[in-house]
Each structure stands twice: as C-alpha cells, then as structure tokens.
Design a protein around this motif. Structure first.
Motif, PDB file in Angstrom:
ATOM      1  N   ARG A  25       9.846  19.332   7.242  1.00 44.21           N
ATOM      2  CA  ARG A  25       8.681  18.423   6.830  1.00 44.21           C
ATOM      3  C   ARG A  25       7.243  18.798   7.577  1.00 44.21           C
ATOM      4  O   ARG A  25       7.450  19.242   8.603  1.00 44.21           O
ATOM      5  N   ASP A  26       6.415  18.831   6.575  1.00 46.61           N
ATOM      6  CA  ASP A  26       5.032  19.385   7.182  1.00 46.61           C
ATOM      7  C   ASP A  26       4.073  17.931   6.922  1.00 46.61           C
ATOM      8  O   ASP A  26       3.958  17.545   5.971  1.00 46.61           O
ATOM      9  N   LYS A  27       3.905  17.326   8.139  1.00 43.79           N
ATOM     10  CA  LYS A  27       2.978  16.124   8.105  1.00 43.79           C
ATOM     11  C   LYS A  27       1.906  16.102   7.586  1.00 43.79           C
ATOM     12  O   LYS A  27       1.174  15.286   6.839  1.00 43.79           O
ATOM     13  N   LYS A  28       1.304  17.301   7.680  1.00 43.17           N
ATOM     14  CA  LYS A  28      -0.264  17.551   7.293  1.00 43.17           C
ATOM     15  C   LYS A  28      -0.384  17.194   5.791  1.00 43.17           C
ATOM     16  O   LYS A  28      -1.041  16.789   5.019  1.00 43.17           O
ATOM     17  N   GLY A  29       0.896  17.641   4.930  1.00 41.79           N
ATOM     18  CA  GLY A  29       0.911  17.478   3.716  1.00 41.79           C
ATOM     19  C   GLY A  29      -0.144  17.432   2.749  1.00 41.79           C
ATOM     20  O   GLY A  29      -0.926  18.225   3.045  1.00 41.79           O
TER      21      GLY A  29
ATOM     22  N   ASP B 200      -3.039  15.402   0.326  1.00 35.42           N
ATOM     23  CA  ASP B 200      -3.906  14.092   0.453  1.00 35.42           C
ATOM     24  C   ASP B 200      -4.321  13.601   1.730  1.00 35.42           C
ATOM     25  O   ASP B 200      -4.283  12.755   1.994  1.00 35.42           O
ATOM     26  N   ARG B 201      -5.018  14.628   2.655  1.00 40.38           N
ATOM     27  CA  ARG B 201      -5.222  14.338   4.000  1.00 40.38           C
ATOM     28  C   ARG B 201      -4.168  13.677   4.659  1.00 40.38           C
ATOM     29  O   ARG B 201      -4.657  12.740   5.538  1.00 40.38           O
ATOM     30  N   GLY B 202      -2.957  14.234   4.596  1.00 33.15           N
ATOM     31  CA  GLY B 202      -1.783  13.801   5.671  1.00 33.15           C
ATOM     32  C   GLY B 202      -1.293  12.302   4.861  1.00 33.15           C
ATOM     33  O   GLY B 202      -0.492  11.933   5.901  1.00 33.15           O
TER      34      GLY B 202
ATOM     35  N   TYR C 231       0.673  11.929   2.383  1.00 34.09           N
ATOM     36  CA  TYR C 231       2.099  12.266   1.946  1.00 34.09           C
ATOM     37  C   TYR C 231       2.485  13.577   2.649  1.00 34.09           C
ATOM     38  O   TYR C 231       1.619  14.661   2.312  1.00 34.09           O
ATOM     39  N   PRO C 232       3.490  13.657   3.481  1.00 35.40           N
ATOM     40  CA  PRO C 232       4.086  14.753   3.935  1.00 35.40           C
ATOM     41  C   PRO C 232       4.473  15.719   2.760  1.00 35.40           C
ATOM     42  O   PRO C 232       4.977  15.117   1.806  1.00 35.40           O
ATOM     43  N   THR C 233       4.486  17.047   3.102  1.00 36.89           N
ATOM     44  CA  THR C 233       5.098  17.973   2.255  1.00 36.89           C
ATOM     45  C   THR C 233       6.648  18.267   2.500  1.00 36.89           C
ATOM     46  O   THR C 233       6.838  18.440   3.975  1.00 36.89           O
TER      47      THR C 233
END
Ligand code: I3P
Length: 140
Positions: free
Chosen positions: A21-25, A27-29, A31-33
């Motif tokens: 999981r990448d919390k930065k994801g 929409d400026r964080g 939604y995680p990726t």
C-alpha cells in the motif's frame, strides 16, 4: 501479464503474492494506491526441470508427444504415413506427431509438397512457434 492476471490459477499451483500500500496514493493522499506483486518463486516444486519431472513421473500438465510409426505398405514396398493429401512427396523429413493417449489423433504433421515447399499442420496443445521449431528439427 494480462494472461496471468485474468486466467484461473492452474490446479496444482499456489501463487504467492504480496500487496503493498502506498498511502500517498492518488488525489493528494485521499486514496491509497495498492500494488499486487507476484513473489519470486523460490519454492521447491514449479523449479523441477522438465527432465526431472519426466524422471519422477510428475506428469501433471505435461503432454508427451511422439512420432507416429509408419506402417509397411506391400504395394510400394515402403513404410508409409497417411497425410490425406496434405503431403505429396516422399521425404525423410515427413512426419506425424501423436499423443500416446490417442494414437489415431494427429496433433501435428509436416511434409514435402515441392522442392522447397512443405506443409505444417498443428493443433492443441502446440503453438505455432513450437510447431515451427519441431519442423526445423526435421531438416538436415
Ligand atoms: C539429403 C538426403 C535427404 C533429402 C535431402 C538431401 O542428402 O538425401 O533424404 O531430403 O534433400 O539433401 P544427404 O543425405 O546427402 O544429406 P528428402 O528426403 O526430403 O528428399 P533436400 O536437400 O532437398 O532437403
């Protein structure tokens, strides 16, 4: 890759994966990726080589294909294979390939129709590249 993602897993295999999981994801964080990774297969069993599997009789998902043996023809006093018109000239290169489970079913065949022309017919489980390679092995 698309095939791997969309096809059912083979019966005998447990794929080991990891999701990160990448919390930065996006929409400026907001939604995680999430990433799906296939773990490196360092397991014991998929590393068995083909020849080891043959030796151990572990034949799951392996097709063993053979040359069809020609039959003796009294009339021509020679060994013949029936290509049903797809091969028209005698050649040491001509062959038919069968699976011993069903020896009457021709999986592939190859043979001469002119000095520099040969027919190649193939079906499941072979792909065109495999069939072509098998044919090339029949040339000198
Ligand atoms: C080959 C041999 C093959 C023949 C091939 C010859 O000669 O006679 O039987 O293939 O013809 O080159 P050698 O024994 O001296 O290697 P066919 O059976 O298909 O005629 P090719 O060169 O036209 O393939």
């Amino acid at each position: 890759l698309k095939d791997f993602a969309l096809r059912p897993a083979p019966r005998s295999i447990m794929f080991q994966c990891r999701i990160t999981r990448d919390k930065k994801g996006v929409d400026r964080g907001l939604y995680p990726t999430y990433y799906l990774h296939l773990e490196r297969d360092d397991g014991k069993r998929e590393h068995e080589t083909l020849s080891a599997r043959l030796q151990n009789g572990n034949m799951e998902n392996i097709s063993v294909l053979h040359n069809k043996a020609p039959s003796w023809n009294e009339e021509t006093q020679s060994y013949v294979l029936n290509f049903h018109g797809r091969v028209t000239q005698a050649s040491v290169k001509n062959f038919q390939i069968i699976n011993s489970d069903d020896p009457e079913h021709i999986v592939m065949q190859f043979g001469r129709v002119a000095e520099d022309v040969f027919t190649m017919d193939f079906s499941y489980p072979l792909c065109a590249l495999q069939a072509f390679c098998i044919c090339l092995s029949s040339f000198d």
